[in-house]
Every structure is written in C-alpha cells, then in structure tokens.
Motif scaffolding. Structure first.
Motif, PDB file in Angstrom:
ATOM      1  N   ARG A  58       0.799  -1.237   0.155  1.00  0.00           N
ATOM      2  CA  ARG A  58      -0.147  -0.228   0.121  1.00  0.00           C
ATOM      3  C   ARG A  58       0.692   1.504   0.100  1.00  0.00           C
ATOM      4  O   ARG A  58       0.856   1.730  -0.733  1.00  0.00           O
ATOM      5  N   VAL A  59       1.603   1.314   0.357  1.00  0.00           N
ATOM      6  CA  VAL A  59       2.469   2.493   1.346  1.00  0.00           C
ATOM      7  C   VAL A  59       3.401   2.743  -0.034  1.00  0.00           C
ATOM      8  O   VAL A  59       4.468   4.121   0.034  1.00  0.00           O
ATOM      9  N   THR A  60       4.504   1.831  -0.435  1.00  0.00           N
ATOM     10  CA  THR A  60       5.617   1.810  -1.558  1.00  0.00           C
ATOM     11  C   THR A  60       4.923   2.720  -2.855  1.00  0.00           C
ATOM     12  O   THR A  60       6.106   3.681  -3.189  1.00  0.00           O
ATOM     13  N   PRO A  61       3.956   2.400  -3.625  1.00  0.00           N
ATOM     14  CA  PRO A  61       3.333   3.957  -4.622  1.00  0.00           C
ATOM     15  C   PRO A  61       3.285   4.698  -4.028  1.00  0.00           C
ATOM     16  O   PRO A  61       4.077   5.524  -4.795  1.00  0.00           O
ATOM     17  N   MET A  62       2.944   5.077  -2.499  1.00  0.00           N
ATOM     18  CA  MET A  62       2.622   6.643  -2.225  1.00  0.00           C
ATOM     19  C   MET A  62       3.692   6.849  -2.195  1.00  0.00           C
ATOM     20  O   MET A  62       4.034   8.605  -2.615  1.00  0.00           O
TER      21      MET A  62
END
Length: 134
Positions: A58-62
């Motif tokens: 979830r957080v790696t693209p953000m």
C-alpha cells in the motif's frame, strides 16, 4: 467502515476449517498438534505478516519506494498461566537500494497503517526491525 467475515467449523478431533470468500485454511485444533496446519498462534502471526506485507504494498507507491522483495520472520512468547502472548518479535527484511532514512520511513508507515499491527500492539508488546537484505 469495513467488515470482515470468516466461518470456521470443526471437522473432527484433529482439525477444523476456516473459510473466507473463496479461500479455505485448515486449522490445527488437535490437542496433540499437527505438522500440516497452523495452530492459532501461528495463524495470528501469519495475519500480522500478511498485514505488514499488504501495508508495504500500500505505501510503496505513495512513497515512490523501490522494492525487489521482502521477507518477515516472527516469533511470539507465550506464558502458561493465564495463557496469553507476552511479546511478539518481528524482523522485516527488504531487498531495496533505498537509503536508511527511507527504510525507516517505510517501517514507520507499515506499522502506522496496519490494521492487525495496530490491534495487536495495543494488546501485546511488539518489537522489531526493518533491515536491508545483504
């Protein structure tokens, strides 16, 4: 608000079955234990690992974070009377060329936004690290 549903049933004295959506998991509910299924504590740790890995996705693209792989090792310490977990330890290892500061940011975000990690950390002390794969 999200809701989750699992249905579990006893198969026999050696095991049970949990079903969610189209997935099935054999449960080790045999008092002697079984090698081919996870017991309740192992399932809890697997849920925590899945939460951390999903949080990573979830957080790696953000964060525009580049990652080539990840592994999580977990262990729980249990006391007998009353039976409960007293500590959960984890080691997250990522294959990434990101800086140490970015790895720390990833670690903080995995813990901050994890449903299972937030729930468990309120009930059981959790300690762990996120390190780079060597």
């Amino acid at each position: 608000m999200m809701e989750y549903r699992v249905h579990a049933r006893r198969i026999d004295a050696h095991g049970s079955l949990a079903v969610a959506k189209e997935a099935e998991v054999t449960l080790d509910t045999d008092l002697a234990g079984r090698r081919d299924a996870m017991n309740p504590v192992e399932l809890l740790l697997a849920a925590l690992a899945a939460c951390m890995l999903k949080g990573m996705e979830r957080v790696t693209p953000m964060l525009n974070f580049q990652i080539n792989g990840a592994e999580i090792a977990l262990e729980a310490i249990r006391q007998d009377a009353p039976p409960k977990l007293t500590l959960i330890r984890y080691e997250i290892t990522v294959d990434s060329a990101e800086t140490d500061q970015r790895l720390d940011l990833l670690h903080r975000n995995i813990l901050k936004y994890g449903t299972i990690s937030n729930t468990l950390s309120g009930a059981v002390p959790m300690e762990g690290t996120l390190t780079r794969k060597v």
